[in-house]
Design an enzyme around this catalytic site. Structure first.
Site, short mmCIF file in Angstrom:
data_model
loop_
_atom_site.label_atom_id
_atom_site.label_comp_id
_atom_site.label_asym_id
_atom_site.label_seq_id
_atom_site.Cartn_x
_atom_site.Cartn_y
_atom_site.Cartn_z
N LYS A 197 1.12 -1.15 -0.01
CA LYS A 197 -0.11 0.08 0.07
C LYS A 197 0.99 1.29 0.00
CE LYS A 197 -1.57 1.74 3.84
NZ LYS A 197 -1.49 3.21 4.26
N ASN A 198 2.07 1.21 0.93
CA ASN A 198 2.71 2.39 1.05
C ASN A 198 3.62 2.73 -0.10
OD1 ASN A 198 1.24 2.88 3.39
ND2 ASN A 198 3.21 2.30 4.71
N CYS A 228 -4.67 13.25 13.14
CA CYS A 228 -4.90 11.77 12.96
C CYS A 228 -4.68 11.01 14.22
CB CYS A 228 -3.50 11.54 12.10
SG CYS A 228 -3.53 9.59 11.98
N ARG A 241 0.84 14.70 13.31
CA ARG A 241 1.32 14.54 12.03
C ARG A 241 1.21 15.77 11.13
NH1 ARG A 241 -0.86 8.82 9.81
NH2 ARG A 241 1.05 8.57 8.61
N PRO A 242 1.80 16.72 11.42
CA PRO A 242 1.93 18.10 10.74
C PRO A 242 2.53 17.96 9.25
CG PRO A 242 3.61 18.09 12.44
CD PRO A 242 3.03 16.87 12.46
N VAL A 243 2.38 18.88 8.48
CA VAL A 243 3.13 19.12 7.24
C VAL A 243 4.00 20.17 7.06
CG1 VAL A 243 1.01 18.27 6.10
CG2 VAL A 243 1.12 20.61 6.33
N VAL A 263 13.44 12.65 9.73
CA VAL A 263 13.10 11.83 8.63
C VAL A 263 11.54 11.57 8.23
CG1 VAL A 263 13.26 9.34 7.73
CG2 VAL A 263 15.18 10.36 8.83
N ASP A 302 5.22 0.57 11.80
CA ASP A 302 3.86 0.12 11.24
C ASP A 302 3.94 -1.64 11.59
OD1 ASP A 302 3.00 2.21 10.20
OD2 ASP A 302 3.67 1.71 7.93
N ARG A 356 -8.47 -0.66 4.92
CA ARG A 356 -7.42 0.40 4.27
C ARG A 356 -6.07 -0.22 3.98
NH1 ARG A 356 -5.98 4.67 8.18
NH2 ARG A 356 -4.63 4.91 6.31
#
Ligand code: UD1
Length: 430
Positions: free
Chosen positions: A22-23, A126, A131-133, A173, A317, A409
């Site tokens: 998926k990733n 989330c 989880r900022p951008v 990272v 994960d 998902r």
């Protein structure tokens, strides 16, 4: 709402075909926005996140042709999808779509690089952390983009001559920010050097695909990636790499239930950092040409400490799944999460099955118990929910996992794959 019913206690024996990652599939699909030619992706998994991204790409003008029949490839059913974006018809990615899946924010890179502008909704919070951008914004600004945050949207414009190559160091990272910077810099003027870049196999896979499309990327798989910008990219045909998280998840399930399962269509080197602690815990891992064979001994699980870190560390994960395994170890183990600040929501659900876990900041202390007992539990996020499935497979009696849309998902045909190995797992609809 669908639920998964598990009756635990059976060892797993048989063969499980591993799907495309998926990733890896998500950023590869997004790369189709970079060219007016056709990008063909093989081994695309059938997952809710992939279906959602197909809709998002369709909104931007990508013509999508899915192979009528699923192709049978290395024992697994993989789809081949052709993506053609002759023209970008809309440079806005709206809130109602982006809020459902964080990775859809990544369209900002190709839209900006190819069209000179992008208006993409902030992904919002989330369950596993804030989880900022900020890294995406700082990185694209380094390439010359003018960025404003307006009504919950990131509004990005390229300078008049287009994006310009630059040196950029990621403060921490980030897989997603590395994907986006590689895509944007591929169509920038001049050379971009990314420092402290992510080395995850999915980043390497995207770089290979972009190079097949005509990009000039080197250093992928190391912390420094160099991208020489080109004026345009062409189509390509690329096979999505196997899902290392799915591979590790089933390997941990076998280690916990006991049994002997061959995972086909996957590669051990993609998850060396997760297989080593699994072996230390007592599972036997045999490397095969087309996958790995996992032999678990169920009752003789040794305690092992892990710390999640970017590649080459233990993957976040797989943290929840490893914790599930440790709940039945013969001693005390510690699981430390360093990537996301709130990725322990499975702890209270595992406790409902009888696990003994206490939290100390970012470290969980797990005291192994002799047995778990089935119970109704709630899936809270994608990887947490599959840890409950693993624990349910090893528990005595019936476990009902609620809110399974999280599983859909990221795990293709989970019940089918486990049932074929002797597990009692069924989906209860409605
Ligand atoms: C990707 C994976 C996800 C995995 C994660 C870490 C996909 C679709 N998802 O998520 O399954 O758990 O990598 O391996 O590939 N961060 C910032 N600012 C930013 C960007 C990130 O602070 O602008 C932080 C995040 O909050 C997090 C850390 O950086 O603490 C790493 O996140 P990142 O690698 O970006 O995760 P994703 O790419 O979203």
């Amino acid at each position: 709402m669908d639920r998964i019913r598990i009756v635990g206690g059976n060892a797993l024996n048989g063969v499980i075909p591993i799907s495309g990652a998926k990733n890896a599939a998500l950023p590869l699909m997004i790369a189709s926005l970079l060219t007016s030619d056709t990008l063909t992706l093989e081994n695309v998994p059938h997952l809710a996140d992939v279906e959602l991204l197909l809709r998002i790409l369709g909104n931007h003008g990508v013509d999508i042709a899915v192979n009528g029949r699923r192709e049978k490839q290395s024992g697994s059913y993989a789809r081949t999808i052709h993506f053609t974006c002759r023209t970008i018809v809309d440079t806005t990615a709206p809130y109602d779509l982006v809020s459902k899946m964080r990775a859809s924010f990544w369209v900002i890179g190709p839209l900006l690089a190819r069209e000179g502008r992008a208006r993409v909704s902030l992904p919002g919070g989330c369950a596993i952390g804030t989880r900022p951008v900020d890294f995406f914004i700082e990185g694209l600004q380094a390439l010359g983009a003018i960025i404003e945050i307006d009504s919950g949207y990131v509004d990005a414009k390229a300078p008049s001559g287009g994006l310009v190559g630059a040196h950029f160091t990621f403060p921490k990272v980030s897989v997603g920010a590395t994907h986006v910077m590689m895509m944007a810099a591929s169509l920038a003027r001049g050379t971009t050097v990314l420092k402290n870049a992510a080395c995850e196999p999915e980043v390497v896979d995207l770089a290979h695909c972009l190079n097949a499309m005509g990009a000039k990327i080197s250093g992928m798989g190391t912390r420094t990636i160099t991208i020489e910008g080109v004026t345009s990219l062409s189509g390509a045909r690329h096979q999505v790499l196997p899902d290392r998280i799915e591979t590790g998840t089933y390997a941990m399930a076998v280690a916990m239930t006991g049994g002997d399962v061959t995972l086909t269509g996957t590669r051990a080197e993609l998850l060396a950092s997760a297989l080593a602690p699994l072996e230390a815990a007592g599972a036997e891992i045999i490397h095969l040409d087309d996958g790995i064979r996992v032999i678990g001994h169920g009752d003789a699980i040794r305690p092992v400490d892990i710390v999640t870190e970017p590649v080459p560390g233990f993957p976040t994960d797989l943290q929840a799944q490893f914790m599930a395994l440790m709940t039945r170890s013969q001693g005390i183990s510690h699981v430390t999460e360093t990537i996301f600040e709130n990725r322990f929501m499975h702890v209270q659900e595992l406790a409902r099955l009888g696990a003994k876990i206490s939290l100390h900041g970012q470290t969980a202390r797990i005291e192994g118990v002799r047995s778990l007992r089935g119970a109704p539990v709630m899936a809270t996020d994608l990887r947490a929910s599959v840890s409950l499935v693993i624990a349910g497979l090893a528990a005595e009696g019936e476990t009902l996992v609620n809110r399974v849309y999280h599983l859909d998902r990221g795990f293709e045909r989970l019940e089918e794959k486990l049932s074929l190995c002797g597990a009692v797992v069924e989906r209860i609809s409605g």
